[in-house]
Every structure is written in structure tokens, then in C-alpha cells.
Design a protein around this motif. Structure first.
Motif, mmCIF file in Angstrom:
data_model
loop_
_atom_site.group_PDB
_atom_site.id
_atom_site.type_symbol
_atom_site.label_atom_id
_atom_site.label_comp_id
_atom_site.label_asym_id
_atom_site.label_seq_id
_atom_site.Cartn_x
_atom_site.Cartn_y
_atom_site.Cartn_z
ATOM 1 N N HIS A 73 -7.706 2.818 -8.334
ATOM 2 C CA HIS A 73 -6.478 2.747 -7.547
ATOM 3 C C HIS A 73 -6.654 1.729 -6.428
ATOM 4 O O HIS A 73 -7.754 1.549 -5.896
ATOM 5 C CB HIS A 73 -6.130 4.132 -6.970
ATOM 6 C CG HIS A 73 -5.714 5.105 -8.031
ATOM 7 N ND1 HIS A 73 -6.475 6.222 -8.344
ATOM 8 C CD2 HIS A 73 -4.638 5.125 -8.871
ATOM 9 C CE1 HIS A 73 -5.870 6.893 -9.303
ATOM 10 N NE2 HIS A 73 -4.756 6.251 -9.657
ATOM 11 N N THR A 74 -5.536 1.096 -6.051
ATOM 12 C CA THR A 74 -5.575 0.031 -5.041
ATOM 13 C C THR A 74 -4.788 0.462 -3.807
ATOM 14 O O THR A 74 -3.739 1.114 -3.910
ATOM 15 C CB THR A 74 -4.974 -1.266 -5.603
ATOM 16 O OG1 THR A 74 -3.672 -0.994 -6.113
ATOM 17 C CG2 THR A 74 -5.842 -1.826 -6.702
ATOM 18 N N PHE A 75 -5.343 0.049 -2.617
ATOM 19 C CA PHE A 75 -4.736 0.387 -1.331
ATOM 20 C C PHE A 75 -4.995 -0.764 -0.374
ATOM 21 O O PHE A 75 -5.683 -1.733 -0.709
ATOM 22 C CB PHE A 75 -5.322 1.687 -0.760
ATOM 23 C CG PHE A 75 -5.205 2.863 -1.683
ATOM 24 C CD1 PHE A 75 -4.052 3.630 -1.709
ATOM 25 C CD2 PHE A 75 -6.248 3.207 -2.539
ATOM 26 C CE1 PHE A 75 -3.943 4.713 -2.564
ATOM 27 C CE2 PHE A 75 -6.148 4.280 -3.389
ATOM 28 C CZ PHE A 75 -4.985 5.038 -3.404
ATOM 29 N N SER A 76 -4.501 -0.625 0.874
ATOM 30 C CA SER A 76 -4.802 -1.611 1.914
ATOM 31 C C SER A 76 -6.143 -1.293 2.557
ATOM 32 O O SER A 76 -6.602 -0.144 2.551
ATOM 33 C CB SER A 76 -3.703 -1.620 2.982
ATOM 34 O OG SER A 76 -3.686 -0.373 3.668
ATOM 35 N N LYS A 78 -1.708 -4.392 -0.703
ATOM 36 C CA LYS A 78 -2.917 -3.913 -1.358
ATOM 37 C C LYS A 78 -3.956 -5.035 -1.365
ATOM 38 O O LYS A 78 -3.670 -6.141 -1.825
ATOM 39 C CB LYS A 78 -2.617 -3.485 -2.791
ATOM 40 C CG LYS A 78 -1.667 -2.310 -2.910
ATOM 41 C CD LYS A 78 -1.384 -2.017 -4.363
ATOM 42 C CE LYS A 78 -0.408 -0.849 -4.525
ATOM 43 N NZ LYS A 78 -0.086 -0.563 -5.935
ATOM 44 N N ALA A 110 -5.975 1.405 5.417
ATOM 45 C CA ALA A 110 -5.847 2.798 4.990
ATOM 46 C C ALA A 110 -7.196 3.359 4.556
ATOM 47 O O ALA A 110 -7.575 4.481 4.934
ATOM 48 C CB ALA A 110 -4.829 2.897 3.852
ATOM 49 N N ILE A 111 -7.958 2.580 3.781
ATOM 50 C CA ILE A 111 -9.268 3.059 3.310
ATOM 51 C C ILE A 111 -10.258 3.159 4.478
ATOM 52 O O ILE A 111 -11.037 4.116 4.574
ATOM 53 C CB ILE A 111 -9.806 2.137 2.199
ATOM 54 C CG1 ILE A 111 -8.876 2.181 0.990
ATOM 55 C CG2 ILE A 111 -11.209 2.542 1.805
ATOM 56 C CD1 ILE A 111 -8.691 3.547 0.379
ATOM 57 N N ILE A 141 0.132 4.104 1.227
ATOM 58 C CA ILE A 141 -0.100 4.892 2.441
ATOM 59 C C ILE A 141 0.506 4.190 3.644
ATOM 60 O O ILE A 141 1.341 4.752 4.366
ATOM 61 C CB ILE A 141 -1.618 5.120 2.648
ATOM 62 C CG1 ILE A 141 -2.202 5.866 1.445
ATOM 63 C CG2 ILE A 141 -1.880 5.896 3.931
ATOM 64 C CD1 ILE A 141 -3.698 6.002 1.468
ATOM 65 N N CYS A 188 0.854 -1.194 0.000
ATOM 66 C CA CYS A 188 0.000 0.000 0.000
ATOM 67 C C CYS A 188 0.891 1.246 0.000
ATOM 68 O O CYS A 188 1.865 1.319 0.754
ATOM 69 C CB CYS A 188 -0.913 -0.013 1.232
ATOM 70 S SG CYS A 188 -1.902 1.478 1.409
ATOM 71 N N CYS A 201 -9.944 9.667 -2.929
ATOM 72 C CA CYS A 201 -8.818 8.792 -3.245
ATOM 73 C C CYS A 201 -7.508 9.492 -2.897
ATOM 74 O O CYS A 201 -7.287 10.654 -3.303
ATOM 75 C CB CYS A 201 -8.863 8.424 -4.728
ATOM 76 S SG CYS A 201 -7.464 7.409 -5.248
#
Length: 294
Positions: free
Chosen positions: A257-260, A248, A263-264, A242, A240, A275
Motif C-alpha cells: 500500500h502507498t501513502f505520503s 503518495k 503520514a507514515i 490519510i 494519500c 498499515c
């Protein structure tokens, strides 16, 4: 002879006295008998009178007993009539109370109906006003509906575009997985090569060549830098941006977009629903899970 006569005279006189005394006694007894007879007659008459009185008294007693029986029967009948009258009175009182309750309830219902009628009239006026307002709102809703219908067609086309983007993202994910597998294979290959070169360097170091040792050290540094660079590139692709130590595992459908997940979730709880990469707004339903497999 004279003495006999004298004695006889004396006896005669004494007998005469005795006879007179007996006569007197007889008279007295006769008088007593007459008195007793009179008394018996009186007693008999009194007995007859008493029997007559007793007969009259018995007749009166029988009449009184009959009268008492009839009075008792009348009294029982009166008691029954009194009980019936009391029961009837209680029923009438209960009926009266019921009527009073009914009258009060009817009065209350009448007042409630009156108040409800007033409320209904006010509601009717309010409903009429509301109906007029709703008619105007209906016109506005028709306009909005047409506008939303247009927007819906735009959204449907956008959904199709997003579906295509999703398919492209899936393809990119598959490519990332393939590149990840390829990078891991390359990393393992380089690691094995590094181990071989390290072993070779150690063997050469044991032989004591100074120039050769310098050349091996440069090769070791080059391989190490290459491994670190590829490792960093792999981390950038998988981890991730962030929270660096998290992988991710979710995708924002609006932008791709991809994140963990952590974080989201933190941005959602902080009400920062944009985002981090492109600052595009997203909703909770736009967050979809993805799975990277090795």
C-alpha cells in the motif's frame, strides 16, 4: 825662687789632684768599659743564644709548616673521603628507599596476585558453570539455528514473492502514471471542450433563445459534474488516503500500500507501525520511497 817652688808645688799639687782625678776618672771609665765589655759579652752570648733559639724556632716552624701542610693535605683527603662517604651514604639511602619501594611494590603485587588468583579461581568456577550453561545454550542454539534456517528459507521464498510483488507494484505504478497522464489529457480535453461549450452558451445567450439556453445549461452542468468526478478519481489515485492534500510518495513493502511520507513518519513516531489500510505490521526498513512522474 821660693815663690817659684811654692808655685810649682802648688801647680804640682794641683796637677797631682788633676792626675788623681783623671786617674779616678780613668778607673771609673775602665770600670765602665769593663762593665760595657761584660755587657757586650753577655749581649753577644744572648745574641748567639737568640740565634740558636731562632734557628731552633725556624726549624720548629718549618717542621710545624710541614706538619700543617701534611695536616691540610690529610684534611683535604678527609674532606674528599667524607664527601665520597656522604655520596655513598646518599646512594645507600636511595638504594634502601628503592629497595623499600620495591619491597612494598612486591608486597602489593603479591597481595594483588593473591586477590587476582582468588578472582581467577572464582572466575574459573564461574566460567565452568557458564561453559556448562553455554553448552546447553549451544544445543538450544543449534536447534534454533535449524529452525531459523528453515525460517530463512521461508523468508527467502517470501523475499522472492515480495520481489515479484514489487515488480507488480512497479507495473501498477507505471499503469497509474499512464492513467494519470491519460486522465490529465482527458481533463485538459474536457476543460477545452467545456470552454468551447461555455463560449457557445454565451453566444447562444446573446442570441436570446430561451429553450436553447436551458439545453446548454444542462450540458454545462453535465460536463462540470463529469470533470469533478474524474478530478476526484484522480485525487483518490494520486493523493494519500490519510493526509488528503499530500501525494503518495512511499510504499510499505510488506503489503504494497502507498501513502505520503508525513503520514507514515507520524505513525512511526507514535509507535503505530501497522498499515492504515490492512493493519499489517511493518518496520522502518519496509518503508521505501516511490516517485510519480507526470
Amino acid at each position: 825662687y821660693t815663690l817659684k817652688i811654692t808655685s810649682l808645688n802648688n801647680e804640682l799639687s794641683s796637677q797631682k789632684e788633676i792626675n788623681e782625678a783623671m786617674l779616678e776618672e780613668l778607673e771609673h771609665n775602665a770600670k765602665v768599659v769593663d762593665d760595657l765589655a761584660m755587657k757586650n759579652t753577655k749581649l753577644l752570648q744572648q745574641t748567639i743564644d737568640q740565634e740558636e733559639i731562632n734557628r731552633i724556632l725556624m726549624t720548629k716552624n718549618r717542621l710545624l709548616r710541614d706538619a700543617k701542610d701534611s695536616e691540610e693535605a690529610e684534611r683535604e683527603a678527609l674532606v674528599i673521603r667524607l664527601a665520597s662517604s656522604e655520596e655513598t651514604r646518599q646512594q645507600l639511602e636511595e638504594l634502601s628507599r628503592t629497595k623499600e619501594t620495591f619491597v612494598r611494590a612486591a608486597e602489593m603485587q603479591r597481595s594483588q596476585h593473591s586477590s587476582q588468583l582468588l578472582i581467577k579461581e572464582r572466575e574459573f568456577i564461574h566460567t565452568t558453570e557458564k561453559n556448562n550453561k553455554l553448552e546447553s545454550e549451544l544445543e538450544e542454539l543449534k536447534i534454533n539455528f535449524n529452525h531459523k534456517k528453515t525460517l530463512q528459507s521461508c523468508e527467502e521464498s517470501r523475499v522472492q514473492v515480495l520481489s515479484e510483488e514489487m515488480k507488480g507494484l512497479r507495473r501498477e505504478r507505471d499503469k497509474l502514471e499512464e492513467s494519470l497522464d491519460d486522465a490529465k489529457r482527458r481533463y485538459d480535453k474536457l476543460q477545452r471542450k467545456f470552454e468551447k461549450e461555455k463560449k457557445k452558451v454565451n453566444d447562444d445567450g446573446d442570441n436570446g433563445g430561451s429553450g436553447g439556453g436551458r439545453k446548454v445549461d444542462d450540458s454545462e452542468i453535465e460536463y462540470r459534474e463529469l470533470l469533478e468526478f474524474e478530478n476526484e478519481e484522480l485525487k483518490k489515485q494520486v493523493n494519500c488516503p490519510i493526509i488528503k492534500e499530500k501525494m503518495k510518495n512511499v510504499m510499505l513493502m510488506k503489503c504494497g500500500h502507498t501513502f505520503s511520507r508525513d503520514a507514515i513518519d507520524k505513525r512511526v513516531s507514535d509507535r503505530m507501525r501497522r498499515c492504515p489500510a490492512c493493519n499489517k505490521a511493518f518496520g522502518v526498513d519496509d518503508v521505501k520511497a516511490i516517485y510519480l512522474t507526470s
